[in-house]
Every structure is written in structure tokens, then in C-alpha cells.
Design a protein around this motif. Structure first.
Motif, PDB file in Angstrom:
ATOM      1  N   TYR A 136      -4.657   6.777   6.357  1.00 30.10           N
ATOM      2  CA  TYR A 136      -5.305   5.830   7.263  1.00 30.10           C
ATOM      3  C   TYR A 136      -6.149   6.551   8.313  1.00 30.10           C
ATOM      4  N   LYS A 193      -4.067  -2.986   9.300  1.00 32.70           N
ATOM      5  CA  LYS A 193      -3.348  -1.852   9.887  1.00 32.70           C
ATOM      6  C   LYS A 193      -4.273  -0.974  10.718  1.00 32.70           C
ATOM      7  N   TYR A 194      -5.576  -1.023  10.425  1.00 33.34           N
ATOM      8  CA  TYR A 194      -6.518  -0.225  11.195  1.00 33.34           C
ATOM      9  C   TYR A 194      -6.603  -0.687  12.653  1.00 33.34           C
ATOM     10  N   ASP A 238      -8.320  -3.616   6.034  1.00 35.54           N
ATOM     11  CA  ASP A 238      -6.857  -3.596   6.174  1.00 35.54           C
ATOM     12  C   ASP A 238      -6.541  -3.742   7.665  1.00 35.54           C
ATOM     13  N   TYR A 296     -10.142   6.194   8.640  1.00 40.88           N
ATOM     14  CA  TYR A 296     -10.694   5.707   9.912  1.00 40.88           C
ATOM     15  C   TYR A 296     -11.719   6.704  10.439  1.00 40.88           C
ATOM     16  N   SER A 329       0.821  -1.201   0.000  1.00 43.44           N
ATOM     17  CA  SER A 329       0.000   0.000   0.000  1.00 43.44           C
ATOM     18  C   SER A 329       0.859   1.258   0.000  1.00 43.44           C
ATOM     19  N   PHE A 374     -10.914  -2.526  10.107  1.00 41.84           N
ATOM     20  CA  PHE A 374      -9.900  -3.578  10.008  1.00 41.84           C
ATOM     21  C   PHE A 374     -10.290  -4.686   9.046  1.00 41.84           C
ATOM     22  N   PHE A 430       0.155   7.564   6.723  1.00 43.23           N
ATOM     23  CA  PHE A 430      -0.481   7.578   8.036  1.00 43.23           C
ATOM     24  C   PHE A 430      -1.726   8.460   7.999  1.00 43.23           C
ATOM     25  N   ALA A 482      -4.092  -0.948  14.471  1.00 42.10           N
ATOM     26  CA  ALA A 482      -3.141  -0.044  15.128  1.00 42.10           C
ATOM     27  C   ALA A 482      -3.602   1.411  15.037  1.00 42.10           C
ATOM     28  N   ILE A 483      -4.294   1.761  13.958  1.00 45.53           N
ATOM     29  CA  ILE A 483      -4.772   3.138  13.782  1.00 45.53           C
ATOM     30  C   ILE A 483      -5.866   3.455  14.802  1.00 45.53           C
TER      31      ILE A 483
END
Length: 109
Positions: A9, A76-77, A74, A13, A2, A71, A6, A79-80
């Protein structure tokens, strides 16, 4: 891989969490989930309880939002979410804007 930044994201979010009840559920549920993580191996009944109830808040919030959790698009969400909630709490407590979600240059192209 990707090429999202940051800020991309954080913006996505935030877009997925507009309904006030969903935001409230996340502001309660995510701290419960994060707080549960060190407790699960040390005090399992408390840790697992917090973890389960925290995720319950998340999914109830998304019923009100009418969108799947971020999530699911992805991981990674995962952690976001805690970063976003921390920013929301700090801004609520201090009354000051801590983080402004920037528009990406690509969205203007």
C-alpha cells in the motif's frame, strides 16, 4: 480479501504521488483534513472549513499528477495517506530517511 501488505500500500501510494506539486498539496491538505476531524463536532465552522480546504488541496494535487486519488481504488488508502505524509514530514524535518519502501517478493516472481 486483499493480500496486499502495508508495504504494498505504501509503495502504491508513493507511486501515485510523484509530482512535486501533488506531494506538496498532500503534505498540506492531509494534515488539514486530519486536524479538522476533532474540530468538526466541537467548532464546526473551523473544522468544516479545514476539511473542505484540505480536500481541495488533494484534488488540485491530483490534477497536476494526472491520476485519480488512490482511495478511489481502495478505501484503505484513506488511512495510508496520513501515514505516508507523516513519514514525508519527518524525513523532511530531520533530513534522515525514516522509511524505505521495500520491493515485494511477488513483484520479482
Amino acid at each position: 480479501m486483499s493480500d496486499k501488505t502495508f508495504h504494498d500500500y505504501m509503495r502504491a501510494y508513493s507511486d501515485d504521488h510523484q509530482h512535486p506539486i501533488n506531494k506538496l498539496c498532500h503534505m498540506i491538505g492531509i494534515p488539514m483534513i486530519v486536524g479538522s476531524l476533532p474540530l468538526i463536532p466541537t467548532v464546526p465552522p473551523v473544522g468544516v472549513g479545514l476539511f473542505t480546504v484540505g480536500w481541495g488541496f488533494q484534488f488540485v494535487g491530483h490534477i497536476f499528477e494526472g491520476k485519480k486519488p488512490s482511495f478511489t481504488k481502495d478505501l484503505k488508502y484513506l488511512a495510508i495517506g496520513p501515514i505516508w505524509v507523516t513519514v514525508e514530514w519527518v524525513e523532511l524535518i530531520t533530513g534522515k530517511k525514516l522509511y524505505e519502501i521495500e520491493e515485494s517478493v511477488a513483484s520479482h516472481a
